[in-house]
Design an enzyme around this catalytic site. Structure first.
Site, mmCIF file in Angstrom:
data_model
loop_
_atom_site.group_PDB
_atom_site.id
_atom_site.type_symbol
_atom_site.label_atom_id
_atom_site.label_comp_id
_atom_site.label_asym_id
_atom_site.label_seq_id
_atom_site.Cartn_x
_atom_site.Cartn_y
_atom_site.Cartn_z
ATOM 1 N N HIS A 158 0.814 -1.222 0.000
ATOM 2 C CA HIS A 158 0.000 0.000 0.000
ATOM 3 C C HIS A 158 0.850 1.276 0.000
ATOM 4 C CE1 HIS A 158 -4.084 -1.756 0.604
ATOM 5 N NE2 HIS A 158 -3.345 -2.792 0.945
ATOM 6 N N ASP A 366 3.528 9.507 -1.345
ATOM 7 C CA ASP A 366 2.356 8.758 -0.879
ATOM 8 C C ASP A 366 2.142 7.575 -1.812
ATOM 9 O OD1 ASP A 366 0.106 8.229 0.697
ATOM 10 O OD2 ASP A 366 -0.530 10.327 0.674
HETATM 11 P P1 ADQ Z 1 -3.120 6.373 4.414
HETATM 12 O O1 ADQ Z 1 -1.721 6.887 4.558
HETATM 13 O O2 ADQ Z 1 -3.858 6.228 5.687
HETATM 14 O O3 ADQ Z 1 -3.189 5.003 3.617
HETATM 15 P P2 ADQ Z 1 -5.032 7.607 2.391
HETATM 16 O O4 ADQ Z 1 -4.861 6.835 1.162
HETATM 17 O O5 ADQ Z 1 -5.177 9.054 2.108
HETATM 18 O O6 ADQ Z 1 -3.840 7.504 3.450
HETATM 19 O O7 ADQ Z 1 -6.335 7.040 3.091
HETATM 20 C C1 ADQ Z 1 -6.746 7.389 4.303
HETATM 21 C C2 ADQ Z 1 -8.192 7.035 4.584
HETATM 22 O O8 ADQ Z 1 -8.390 7.510 5.894
HETATM 23 C C3 ADQ Z 1 -9.187 7.752 3.676
HETATM 24 O O9 ADQ Z 1 -10.317 6.950 3.492
HETATM 25 C C4 ADQ Z 1 -9.543 9.007 4.492
HETATM 26 O O10 ADQ Z 1 -10.864 9.443 4.332
HETATM 27 C C5 ADQ Z 1 -9.354 8.547 5.912
HETATM 28 N N1 ADQ Z 1 -8.860 9.665 6.735
HETATM 29 C C6 ADQ Z 1 -7.666 10.264 6.698
HETATM 30 N N2 ADQ Z 1 -7.577 11.250 7.599
HETATM 31 C C7 ADQ Z 1 -8.759 11.303 8.215
HETATM 32 C C8 ADQ Z 1 -9.301 12.129 9.263
HETATM 33 N N3 ADQ Z 1 -8.601 13.097 9.833
HETATM 34 N N4 ADQ Z 1 -10.560 11.876 9.636
HETATM 35 C C9 ADQ Z 1 -11.275 10.897 9.062
HETATM 36 N N5 ADQ Z 1 -10.819 10.091 8.094
HETATM 37 C C10 ADQ Z 1 -9.578 10.296 7.670
HETATM 38 C C11 ADQ Z 1 -2.249 4.058 3.080
HETATM 39 C C12 ADQ Z 1 -1.165 4.624 2.165
HETATM 40 C C13 ADQ Z 1 -1.808 5.401 1.029
HETATM 41 C C14 ADQ Z 1 -2.755 4.475 0.274
HETATM 42 C C15 ADQ Z 1 -3.715 3.796 1.217
HETATM 43 C C16 ADQ Z 1 -4.557 2.744 0.508
HETATM 44 O O11 ADQ Z 1 -0.286 5.470 2.885
HETATM 45 O O12 ADQ Z 1 -0.832 5.913 0.154
HETATM 46 O O13 ADQ Z 1 -3.502 5.261 -0.657
HETATM 47 O O14 ADQ Z 1 -3.031 3.143 2.262
HETATM 48 O O15 ADQ Z 1 -3.765 1.843 -0.196
#
Ligand code: ADQ
Length: 461
Positions: A158, A366
């Site tokens: 991921h 990311d």
């Molecule tokens: P993350 O680093 O956690 O994931 P991201 O892909 O942006 O980052 O996903 C985060 C999820 O958490 C989203 O559904 C978002 O809505 C939720 N989220 C984030 N901050 C939040 C907040 N403050 N309040 C509520 N919800 C929040 C990891 C990898 C990424 C990759 C994903 C999926 O780091 O690069 O895209 O896995 O593979």
């Protein structure tokens, strides 16, 4: 149809998928369709437990079995905090400066992967297909193979995978690469990550490329491809129409009156580029003073890995940067930055995305970044907001109609944010239409089906 076994560090109850998010929805629906097992750490830490040991708990969630294992304190410290989050996470995000190559961590990482393999092995049936997720569990297939497992096993990373010379700084990089070759399929988020894998395999592991997608090394053949992860667009648009999202939208619009809103939402993490974004916002206010008293940045950063030292430093830096902007520019009725260090309930999040005119998704590196895709899905096509996206997010390979920025370039980012704020409606609509079509065509179900099809085919390739 083969039964699916998903293995990840944490397990989500598919019955509560709305709270857990898109990945839980996608994996949960695949598990429900084929019947299946989801295996991982329970989240419990046993203070006095024995390293390498942990009780197994199983429970049924409809047609899905959830199987979880407890970890003792020293395994948690070395496997999770130490090697996963203190070595692999920073290095995979190109941050060698933040990695702590403490020699003791690797033992715990191996021990927990062996523990998982030991607990999982008796639960596996001959026709099961296994899908292992993320950097915590790279050696799991090798451990299972050593116990005689011959099932098909796929791995999805991921996070990003860095270039070979960064990866090579990990003292165990050769072992990690060898471990990957115990899988039948390795999936990466983007073409760049796949290219880094291929270059490492060919130059450092002396693999042979036997076809477009297959590599041979260590007496094994591994298929490797990019599978950019998506969101469940329908699930998210349904959430966006829900009552809680509507309330969030209305209360945000009411609270901020006539102000124009910029929005950032993420876990608090040094990969997300928060200090750089806040500096660009300061630049926006000085270089384009018409934004003073008119534009507010709402920055939500949910607590994450708070016991790791680099995170507490980051928290202080963000608070200090935000505080100085609010002190220098704020007025009695205008706080330029609203910095909120907490989670927003998933059902309310789309309302926040709708209230914003511009989303700032500007990570330094990311894997994908799902917030960028959620923002697009939540917009009203008749009057959509603009996505400002870092070129270093995996999502930038797909979301070409976003305004792409270099988060290290403060002036350039301020300029692009100003461009986003001034973008005429027809251009916003056209860009949004094409972004929405893209995330719909390559949604999370597309991602899951492509991965599982490639895994099914992997041995005949
Ligand atoms: P993350 O680093 O956690 O994931 P991201 O892909 O942006 O980052 O996903 C985060 C999820 O958490 C989203 O559904 C978002 O809505 C939720 N989220 C984030 N901050 C939040 C907040 N403050 N309040 C509520 N919800 C929040 C990891 C990898 C990424 C990759 C994903 C999926 O780091 O690069 O895209 O896995 O593979």
């Amino acid at each position: 149809m083969s039964r699916l076994v998903v293995i990840s560090n944490r397990v989500a109850d598919p019955r509560k998928s709305a709270a857990s998010g898109g990945l839980a929805v996608a994996l949960g629906s695949a598990l429900r369709a084929s019947g299946g097992l989801w295996f991982g750490w329970s989240g419990s830490i046993v203070e006095e437990g024995t390293p390498g040991e942990g009780s197994l708990h199983t429970q049924r969630a409809g047609p899905v079995t959830l199987a979880t294992v407890d970890l003792c304190r020293s395994d948690y410290d070395s496997y999770y905090q130490g090697y996963s989050n203190g070595v692999l996470w920073p290095v995979f995000h190109y941050r060698l400066d933040l990695a702590n190559f403490d020699a003791g961590y690797i033992e715990g990482y191996r021990r927990v992967n062996q523990l998982f393999a030991r607990k999982l092995m008796p639960l596996i049936q001959p026709d099961d297909i296994l899908w292992v997720h993320d950097y915590h569990l790279i050696p799991l297939a090798a451990e299972l193979r050593a116990m005689g497992c011959t099932n098909r096993i796929g791995f999805f990373l991921h996070t990003p995978l860095p270039p070979p010379l960064i990866l090579a700084a990990i003292p165990q990089s050769e072992w990690l690469m060898r471990s990957l070759f115990s899988y039948d399929l390795a999936g990466f988020q983007s073409d760049v990550d796949l290219m880094h894998f291929a270059r490492y395999a060919l130059t450092e592991a002396h693999a042979e490329q036997v076809s477009d997608t297959c590599f041979r090394a260590y007496n094994s053949t591994l298929r490797a491809e990019a599978f950019p992860i998506g969101i469940d667009v329908d699930e998210f648009t349904t959430l966006a129409q829900g009552e809680e999202a509507r309330q969030m939208y209305e209360s945000t619009r009411r609270d901020y009156g006539h102000r124009r809103l910029l929005l950032g939402v993420e876990r608090l993490d040094y990969s997300k580029g928060l200090p750089q974004r806040i500096r660009a916002f300061r630049k926006l206010l000085t270089r384009y003073p018409e934004n003073q008293n008119r534009t507010t940045l709402i920055q939500i950063a949910s607590p994450s890995r708070e016991t790791v030292r680099s995170y507490t430093g980051l928290l202080r830096e963000i608070e200090s940067l935000s505080g100085s902007i609010n002190g220098d520019f704020g007025d009695l009725d205008w706080m330029p930055i609203r910095y909120i260090h907490r989670n927003v309930a998933r059902k309310r999040l789309p309302g926040l995305y709708q209230a914003a005119e511009v989303a700032l998704v500007t990570p330094l590196r990311d894997g994908m970044n799902l917030v960028a895709k959620e923002f697009i899905a939540a917009q009203d096509p008749a009057d959509p907001g603009v996505l400002v996206l870092s070129r270093f997010a995996g999502a930038a390979e797909q979301l070409k109609e976003a305004l792409l920025v270099n988060p290290y370039d403060t002036d350039g980012m301020a300029e692009i944010i100003q461009q986003a704020l001034q973008m005429p409606l027809p251009e916003r609509q056209a860009r949004h239409k094409s972004l929405l079509a893209g995330i719909r065509a390559q949604d999370v179900h597309w991602w899951r089906n492509n991965f599982l099809t490639a895994l099914q085919e992997s041995r005949s390739a």
